[in-house]
Design a protein around this motif. Structure first.
Motif, PDB file in Angstrom:
ATOM      1  N   ASN A  45       1.855  -9.391   8.185  1.00 43.75           N
ATOM      2  CA  ASN A  45       2.058  -8.337   9.112  1.00 43.75           C
ATOM      3  C   ASN A  45       2.447  -7.323   8.710  1.00 43.75           C
ATOM      4  O   ASN A  45       2.586  -6.975   7.267  1.00 43.75           O
ATOM      5  CB  ASN A  45       4.093  -8.883   9.066  1.00 43.75           C
ATOM      6  N   ALA A  46       1.385  -6.037   8.849  1.00 43.05           N
ATOM      7  CA  ALA A  46       1.641  -5.069   8.501  1.00 43.05           C
ATOM      8  C   ALA A  46       2.648  -4.125   8.609  1.00 43.05           C
ATOM      9  O   ALA A  46       3.015  -3.564  10.183  1.00 43.05           O
ATOM     10  CB  ALA A  46       0.700  -4.160   9.087  1.00 43.05           C
ATOM     11  N   TRP A  47       4.357  -3.671   7.632  1.00 43.03           N
ATOM     12  CA  TRP A  47       4.973  -3.724   8.018  1.00 43.03           C
ATOM     13  C   TRP A  47       5.403  -1.778   7.291  1.00 43.03           C
ATOM     14  O   TRP A  47       4.998  -1.974   6.624  1.00 43.03           O
ATOM     15  CB  TRP A  47       6.699  -4.097   7.088  1.00 43.03           C
ATOM     16  N   HIS A  48       5.821  -1.131   8.376  1.00 38.29           N
ATOM     17  CA  HIS A  48       5.819   0.477   8.028  1.00 38.29           C
ATOM     18  C   HIS A  48       6.927   0.349   7.246  1.00 38.29           C
ATOM     19  O   HIS A  48       7.657   0.082   7.356  1.00 38.29           O
ATOM     20  CB  HIS A  48       5.873   1.255   9.028  1.00 38.29           C
ATOM     21  N   ILE A  49       6.834   1.037   5.907  1.00 36.18           N
ATOM     22  CA  ILE A  49       7.625   1.458   5.525  1.00 36.18           C
ATOM     23  C   ILE A  49       8.623   2.479   5.201  1.00 36.18           C
ATOM     24  O   ILE A  49       9.715   2.106   5.338  1.00 36.18           O
ATOM     25  CB  ILE A  49       6.894   1.812   3.461  1.00 36.18           C
ATOM     26  N   GLU A  50       8.365   3.528   6.101  1.00 31.56           N
ATOM     27  CA  GLU A  50       8.959   4.643   6.493  1.00 31.56           C
ATOM     28  C   GLU A  50      10.166   4.441   7.638  1.00 31.56           C
ATOM     29  O   GLU A  50      11.284   4.200   7.846  1.00 31.56           O
ATOM     30  CB  GLU A  50       8.124   5.769   6.217  1.00 31.56           C
TER      31      GLU A  50
ATOM     32  N   THR B 103       0.669  -1.073  -0.496  1.00 36.31           N
ATOM     33  CA  THR B 103      -0.017   0.361   0.517  1.00 36.31           C
ATOM     34  C   THR B 103       0.936   1.226   0.239  1.00 36.31           C
ATOM     35  O   THR B 103       2.131   1.073   0.077  1.00 36.31           O
ATOM     36  CB  THR B 103      -0.918  -0.029   1.368  1.00 36.31           C
ATOM     37  N   LYS B 104       0.338   2.178   0.289  1.00 39.38           N
ATOM     38  CA  LYS B 104       1.174   3.849  -0.283  1.00 39.38           C
ATOM     39  C   LYS B 104       2.450   3.594   1.018  1.00 39.38           C
ATOM     40  O   LYS B 104       2.955   3.929   1.165  1.00 39.38           O
ATOM     41  CB  LYS B 104       0.216   5.149   0.374  1.00 39.38           C
ATOM     42  N   ARG B 105       2.047   3.070   2.535  1.00 37.90           N
ATOM     43  CA  ARG B 105       3.096   2.989   3.653  1.00 37.90           C
ATOM     44  C   ARG B 105       2.903   1.553   4.570  1.00 37.90           C
ATOM     45  O   ARG B 105       3.691   1.916   5.495  1.00 37.90           O
ATOM     46  CB  ARG B 105       1.738   4.353   4.856  1.00 37.90           C
ATOM     47  N   LEU B 106       2.691   1.084   3.231  1.00 42.27           N
ATOM     48  CA  LEU B 106       2.559  -0.373   4.513  1.00 42.27           C
ATOM     49  C   LEU B 106       2.972  -1.557   2.778  1.00 42.27           C
ATOM     50  O   LEU B 106       2.527  -1.429   2.029  1.00 42.27           O
ATOM     51  CB  LEU B 106       1.527  -0.867   4.986  1.00 42.27           C
ATOM     52  N   LEU B 107       3.972  -2.842   3.812  1.00 41.36           N
ATOM     53  CA  LEU B 107       4.191  -4.095   3.010  1.00 41.36           C
ATOM     54  C   LEU B 107       3.330  -4.875   4.108  1.00 41.36           C
ATOM     55  O   LEU B 107       3.165  -4.534   5.240  1.00 41.36           O
ATOM     56  CB  LEU B 107       5.074  -4.032   3.263  1.00 41.36           C
ATOM     57  N   LEU B 108       2.135  -5.775   3.258  1.00 39.42           N
ATOM     58  CA  LEU B 108       1.500  -6.855   4.404  1.00 39.42           C
ATOM     59  C   LEU B 108       1.819  -8.117   3.823  1.00 39.42           C
ATOM     60  O   LEU B 108       1.786  -8.656   2.642  1.00 39.42           O
ATOM     61  CB  LEU B 108       0.583  -7.133   3.981  1.00 39.42           C
ATOM     62  N   LYS B 109       2.865  -9.154   5.363  1.00 39.82           N
ATOM     63  CA  LYS B 109       4.052 -10.072   4.232  1.00 39.82           C
ATOM     64  C   LYS B 109       3.293 -11.380   5.208  1.00 39.82           C
ATOM     65  O   LYS B 109       2.885 -10.769   6.550  1.00 39.82           O
ATOM     66  CB  LYS B 109       4.957  -9.719   4.497  1.00 39.82           C
TER      67      LYS B 109
ATOM     68  N   TYR C 101      -4.046   3.066   9.866  1.00 41.59           N
ATOM     69  CA  TYR C 101      -3.183   2.762   8.958  1.00 41.59           C
ATOM     70  C   TYR C 101      -4.357   1.513   9.131  1.00 41.59           C
ATOM     71  O   TYR C 101      -4.387   0.185   7.633  1.00 41.59           O
ATOM     72  CB  TYR C 101      -2.160   1.709   9.550  1.00 41.59           C
ATOM     73  N   ALA C 102      -5.298   1.044   9.629  1.00 42.73           N
ATOM     74  CA  ALA C 102      -6.509  -0.694   9.577  1.00 42.73           C
ATOM     75  C   ALA C 102      -6.548   0.230   8.743  1.00 42.73           C
ATOM     76  O   ALA C 102      -7.216  -1.227   7.892  1.00 42.73           O
ATOM     77  CB  ALA C 102      -7.236  -0.262  11.223  1.00 42.73           C
ATOM     78  N   PHE C 103      -7.649   0.858   8.149  1.00 44.57           N
ATOM     79  CA  PHE C 103      -8.114   1.297   7.011  1.00 44.57           C
ATOM     80  C   PHE C 103      -7.436   0.966   5.727  1.00 44.57           C
ATOM     81  O   PHE C 103      -8.275   0.278   4.774  1.00 44.57           O
ATOM     82  CB  PHE C 103      -8.714   2.538   6.711  1.00 44.57           C
ATOM     83  N   GLU C 104      -6.254   1.673   5.455  1.00 55.47           N
ATOM     84  CA  GLU C 104      -5.476   1.071   4.799  1.00 55.47           C
ATOM     85  C   GLU C 104      -5.199  -0.143   4.365  1.00 55.47           C
ATOM     86  O   GLU C 104      -5.199  -0.938   2.868  1.00 55.47           O
ATOM     87  CB  GLU C 104      -4.370   1.608   5.075  1.00 55.47           C
ATOM     88  N   ALA C 105      -4.577  -0.983   5.425  1.00 54.86           N
ATOM     89  CA  ALA C 105      -4.032  -2.357   5.413  1.00 54.86           C
ATOM     90  C   ALA C 105      -5.545  -3.420   5.155  1.00 54.86           C
ATOM     91  O   ALA C 105      -5.655  -4.237   3.974  1.00 54.86           O
ATOM     92  CB  ALA C 105      -4.095  -3.523   6.992  1.00 54.86           C
TER      93      ALA C 105
END
Length: 178
Positions: A76-81, A15-21, A115-119
């Motif tokens: 796992n919701a990983w914050h990119i920044e 996503t814009k701010r997250l990587l879900l792995k 973040y929860a909405f985005e994920a």
């Protein structure tokens, strides 16, 4: 593939701010922290994860096992920044629900920031496009106002109140055609 500081991981959803792995055993310290936050304990419940060994067992038996068994799971919701995990979001297959259950949880510092909405939106898209699912469920406690609100914002409709086997809590059952 995405390479962070000294680490290479296979991510499923970006996503814009997250990587879900997919979770791995190396995520045990993070899982130990997340499942013992006040919100998790209040709204999801005590999962008897009190040590790294408990977290590894939880990962192995529940989260990681789901990927092989069902072809999906909680990610796992990983914050990119920040280059670190901040929560989890994904799908749970529950025998007593007619469709997979959308679930999410985030560390306290990352709640209320979208973040929860985005994920969740990314997981909904993944469920429709990649998994070819037609419908999703979600369950929450009636007093979990943030989660109830998020589910409505995502387009889920409250269908009924249910009780899961071996659980005395009444839950709100939401459904969404995707």
């Amino acid at each position: 593939m995405w390479s962070g500081i000294g680490v290479t991981l296979n991510f499923m959803i970006t996503t814009k701010r997250l990587l879900l792995k997919e979770f791995q055993l190396e995520d045990a310290a993070f899982v130990l922290e997340l499942v013992n936050t006040p919100a998790w304990l209040q709204y999801i419940g005590d999962r008897s994860v009190y040590s790294i060994a408990d977290a590894e067992k939880y990962l192995r038996d529940r989260l990681i096992a789901s990927y092989a068994t069902h072809g999906f799971g909680v990610y796992n919701a990983w914050h990119i920044e920040k280059d670190s995990p901040i929560g989890m979001c994904g799908l749970v297959n529950r025998a007593h629900l007619k469709c997979p259950d959308l679930g999410f949880a985030f560390l306290p510092n990352f709640v209320g920031k979208g973040y929860a909405f985005e994920a969740s939106q990314a997981v909904l898209n993944f469920a429709k496009q990649e998994l070819k699912l037609a419908e999703l469920c979600a369950i929450t406690l009636p007093d979990n106002l943030p989660s109830n609100g998020l589910l409505k914002k995502l387009g889920f409709e409250l269908k009924q109140h249910i009780q899961m086997p071996d659980d005395e809590d009444e839950l709100c059952l939401y459904q969404k055609v995707i």
